[in-house]
Design an enzyme around this catalytic site. Structure first.
Site, mmCIF file in Angstrom:
data_model
loop_
_atom_site.group_PDB
_atom_site.id
_atom_site.type_symbol
_atom_site.label_atom_id
_atom_site.label_comp_id
_atom_site.label_asym_id
_atom_site.label_seq_id
_atom_site.Cartn_x
_atom_site.Cartn_y
_atom_site.Cartn_z
ATOM 1 N N GLU A 243 -48.354 6.916 6.025
ATOM 2 C CA GLU A 243 -47.380 7.903 5.538
ATOM 3 C C GLU A 243 -47.053 7.697 4.062
ATOM 4 O OE1 GLU A 243 -47.494 8.001 9.762
ATOM 5 O OE2 GLU A 243 -47.086 6.285 8.456
ATOM 6 N N HIS B 164 -40.109 8.837 18.919
ATOM 7 C CA HIS B 164 -40.600 10.210 18.771
ATOM 8 C C HIS B 164 -39.478 11.228 18.971
ATOM 9 C CE1 HIS B 164 -44.183 7.847 19.768
ATOM 10 N NE2 HIS B 164 -44.884 8.756 19.115
#
Length: 325
Positions: A60, A130
């Site tokens: 990321e 998540h």
């Protein structure tokens, strides 16, 4: 008009932007031939080629660093972070580079053409890695915008406006609604204004404020409140940064009460900033303390997701407490 779910509307916006401007490119983990984990970027690589829609390594920090470089040299990158929970390795790049380059360089170079897309929130039994809602972390960063849609029509119009805005934008998509939210969406090119709240329903007794998937929750609570004679004004904030102070304060001055609902934990959530601003500006109009119905101050729990969520029942009980104050 065409019937689309939230995913299809996002895909339509990306197709529209990439067709209109050849400098727009989409990249992230598995966004190419696979179409991303939720299929939001399906068929983009087939339509526009591997040079404009491509996979990145699983890093990321690298995705956003690469996007910063592209944006500063005139490209229009739309970078996807697969889940907002995974955005934190890129936090330094976003905070210290994306948001600050224009200021740091005196306007000589900027990341203003960068849009970062990421799904956020719970409701899909994704567990604590998540399901988080990290919008408040990024609301503390001057130099960028934060946008959150609640339905397909908003998603397309706000995403197109974000891609074309002259500021870096974090575009957060409520994954719970990806396939659940369906509605009529113009097939043509259109934009919706950033930084402007949406008045969903007018009322006179209390203002209910939320964003993303939680707007549906406060609408359900408002319907329950109507049955006991409470008239609720329902507002979707849409943009967290900048947020529409004028619309919210105008509503609170009319109703005299405010309830803010968000999925993120209570402590340090963006409801705190809203409440502080509203009490400063609307203190003499308030008939009761500002209420916050939020997630719990715990890591997101898989086994107790339903207990964690600030649902319509918790919101309805808070409405009654506020009205009875």
């Amino acid at each position: 008009m065409a019937q689309m779910n939230l995913l299809q509307a996002i895909n339509s916006a990306l197709v529209t932007a990439m067709t209109e401007d050849e400098k727009v490119m989409v990249f992230g983990e598995d966004v190419g031939h696979f179409g991303g984990v939720f299929r939001a970027t399906s068929n983009l690589q087939q339509k526009f080629g591997k040079g404009r829609c491509f996979n990145t390594p699983l890093t990321e920090q690298g995705i956003i660093g690469f996007a910063n470089g592209l944006a500063s040299h005139g490209s229009v990158p739309v970078a996807e972070i697969q889940f907002s929970d995974y955005i934190f390795p890129a936090f330094d790049q976003i905070v210290n580079e994306t948001a600050k380059w224009r200021y740091r360089s005196g306007g000589q170079f900027t990341c203003g053409t960068l849009t970062i897309r990421t799904p956020y929130g719970g409701g899909i039994a994704g567990g604590h890695y998540h399901s988080q809602s990290p919008e408040a972390f990024f609301a503390h960063i001057p130099g960028m915008k934060i946008v959150i849609p609640r339905n397909p029509k908003q998603a397309k119009g706000l995403l197109l406006a974000s891609i074309r805005d002259d500021n870096p934008v974090l575009f957060m998509e409520p994954k719970k609604l990806y396939r659940a939210a369906v509605g009529d969406v113009p097939e043509t090119d259109y934009e919706l204004p950033l930084g402007k709240a949406d008045l969903v329903k007018e009322g006179t007794d209390i203002t209910l404020l939320a964003w993303g998937a939680q707007v549906e929750i406060i609408e359900k609570a408002a319907a329950m409140a109507e049955e006991i004679g409470v008239s609720c004004e329902v507002i979707d904030l849409q943009s967290i940064l900048p947020w529409d102070v004028e619309t919210i304060c105008e509503s609170v001055c009319k109703t005299g009460r405010l309830l803010i609902n968000h999925e993120a934990p209570l402590t340090g959530g963006f409801a705190s900033e809203i409440a502080a601003t509203v009490q400063e500006r609307c203190f003499l109009y308030l008939e009761s303390p500002i209420a916050r119905v939020c997630g719990l101050d715990t890591p997101y729990p898989l086994a107790h997701e339903k207990e964690y969520m600030p649902d319509h029942l918790k919101t309805f009980e808070a409405i009654k407490r506020t009205m009875d104050y």
